[in-house]
Write a protein that holds these residues in place. Structure first.
Motif, mmCIF file in Angstrom:
data_model
loop_
_atom_site.group_PDB
_atom_site.id
_atom_site.type_symbol
_atom_site.label_atom_id
_atom_site.label_comp_id
_atom_site.label_asym_id
_atom_site.label_seq_id
_atom_site.Cartn_x
_atom_site.Cartn_y
_atom_site.Cartn_z
ATOM 1 N N PHE A 230 -9.371 -68.005 9.204
ATOM 2 C CA PHE A 230 -9.504 -67.021 7.905
ATOM 3 C C PHE A 230 -9.045 -67.642 6.641
ATOM 4 C CE2 PHE A 230 -8.287 -64.439 11.714
ATOM 5 C CZ PHE A 230 -8.548 -63.026 11.486
ATOM 6 N N HIS A 231 -9.400 -67.226 5.563
ATOM 7 C CA HIS A 231 -8.982 -67.942 4.339
ATOM 8 C C HIS A 231 -8.648 -66.835 3.468
ATOM 9 C CE1 HIS A 231 -13.203 -66.096 3.704
ATOM 10 N NE2 HIS A 231 -12.939 -66.206 2.434
ATOM 11 N N TYR A 232 -8.046 -67.123 2.261
ATOM 12 C CA TYR A 232 -7.265 -66.357 1.423
ATOM 13 C C TYR A 232 -8.011 -66.027 0.009
ATOM 14 C CZ TYR A 232 -3.045 -64.855 -1.555
ATOM 15 O OH TYR A 232 -2.361 -64.061 -2.396
ATOM 16 N N VAL A 233 -8.253 -64.893 -0.240
ATOM 17 C CA VAL A 233 -9.061 -64.663 -1.494
ATOM 18 C C VAL A 233 -8.582 -63.764 -2.193
ATOM 19 C CG1 VAL A 233 -11.428 -63.789 -2.036
ATOM 20 C CG2 VAL A 233 -11.244 -65.150 0.046
ATOM 21 N N ARG A 234 -8.223 -63.809 -3.462
ATOM 22 C CA ARG A 234 -7.562 -62.723 -4.308
ATOM 23 C C ARG A 234 -6.586 -61.942 -3.651
ATOM 24 N NH1 ARG A 234 -12.827 -60.358 -7.447
ATOM 25 N NH2 ARG A 234 -13.818 -62.431 -8.025
ATOM 26 N N GLY A 235 -5.440 -62.645 -3.110
ATOM 27 C CA GLY A 235 -4.308 -61.799 -2.682
ATOM 28 C C GLY A 235 -4.524 -61.374 -1.157
ATOM 29 N N HIS A 236 -5.856 -61.412 -0.535
ATOM 30 C CA HIS A 236 -6.350 -60.790 0.617
ATOM 31 C C HIS A 236 -6.513 -61.989 1.544
ATOM 32 C CE1 HIS A 236 -6.148 -56.650 -0.983
ATOM 33 N NE2 HIS A 236 -6.796 -57.212 -1.819
ATOM 34 N N ILE A 237 -6.161 -61.682 2.883
ATOM 35 C CA ILE A 237 -6.799 -62.793 3.948
ATOM 36 C C ILE A 237 -8.038 -62.155 4.435
ATOM 37 C CG2 ILE A 237 -6.100 -63.880 6.118
ATOM 38 C CD1 ILE A 237 -3.057 -63.470 5.219
ATOM 39 N N ARG A 238 -8.845 -62.954 4.504
ATOM 40 C CA ARG A 238 -10.511 -62.811 4.803
ATOM 41 C C ARG A 238 -10.979 -63.661 6.138
ATOM 42 N NH1 ARG A 238 -13.668 -60.276 -0.031
ATOM 43 N NH2 ARG A 238 -11.980 -58.802 -0.530
ATOM 44 N N ARG A 239 -11.576 -63.017 6.949
ATOM 45 C CA ARG A 239 -12.238 -63.707 7.980
ATOM 46 C C ARG A 239 -13.239 -64.596 7.518
ATOM 47 N NH1 ARG A 239 -11.638 -62.634 13.292
ATOM 48 N NH2 ARG A 239 -11.324 -60.529 12.869
ATOM 49 N N ASN A 240 -13.231 -66.037 8.082
ATOM 50 C CA ASN A 240 -14.237 -66.688 7.531
ATOM 51 C C ASN A 240 -15.741 -66.262 8.100
ATOM 52 O OD1 ASN A 240 -12.517 -68.657 6.460
ATOM 53 N ND2 ASN A 240 -12.250 -69.901 8.426
ATOM 54 N N PRO A 241 -16.703 -66.527 7.193
ATOM 55 C CA PRO A 241 -18.210 -66.146 7.775
ATOM 56 C C PRO A 241 -18.577 -67.062 8.896
ATOM 57 C CG PRO A 241 -18.449 -67.398 5.646
ATOM 58 C CD PRO A 241 -16.827 -67.136 6.178
ATOM 59 N N LYS A 242 -19.217 -66.348 9.946
ATOM 60 C CA LYS A 242 -19.868 -66.992 10.990
ATOM 61 C C LYS A 242 -21.024 -67.849 10.709
ATOM 62 C CE LYS A 242 -17.835 -63.540 14.131
ATOM 63 N NZ LYS A 242 -18.058 -62.655 15.213
ATOM 64 N N PRO A 243 -21.106 -68.733 11.372
ATOM 65 C CA PRO A 243 -22.247 -69.778 10.963
ATOM 66 C C PRO A 243 -23.456 -69.139 11.726
ATOM 67 C CG PRO A 243 -21.060 -70.771 12.720
ATOM 68 C CD PRO A 243 -20.341 -69.488 12.293
ATOM 69 N N GLY A 244 -24.617 -69.165 10.860
ATOM 70 C CA GLY A 244 -26.009 -68.750 11.535
ATOM 71 C C GLY A 244 -26.272 -67.275 10.987
#
Length: 73
Positions: free
Chosen positions: A11-25
């Motif tokens: 996961f990563h932190y974006v603008r005050g929210h935790i988002r799942r990392n994009p899957k490769p491919g």
């Protein structure tokens, strides 16, 4: 930032929210509106220019005069 330490793996932190990392491919998929637009474009192309179906149909043969018996004089 105190919240950066609490972000779990994947996961990563974006603008005050935790988002799942994009899957490769995984690229962007074609949306339903894009597919509908392409189909409408193909249909419109067929309406305006045709698909060559009119030229490929054989023309009806010209009627030949029937052979009649000679008229008796």
């Amino acid at each position: 930032m105190d919240t950066m330490a609490k972000v779990p793996d994947g996961f990563h932190y974006v603008r005050g929210h935790i988002r799942r990392n994009p899957k490769p491919g995984r690229g962007k998929r074609m949306s339903g509106w894009m597919i509908a637009g392409l189909l409408a474009g193909v249909w419109l192309w067929g309406q305006v220019f045709g698909f060559g179906e009119a030229g490929s149909t054989p023309q009806p043969a010209q009627p030949q005069p029937a052979i009649s018996t000679p008229a008796a004089r």
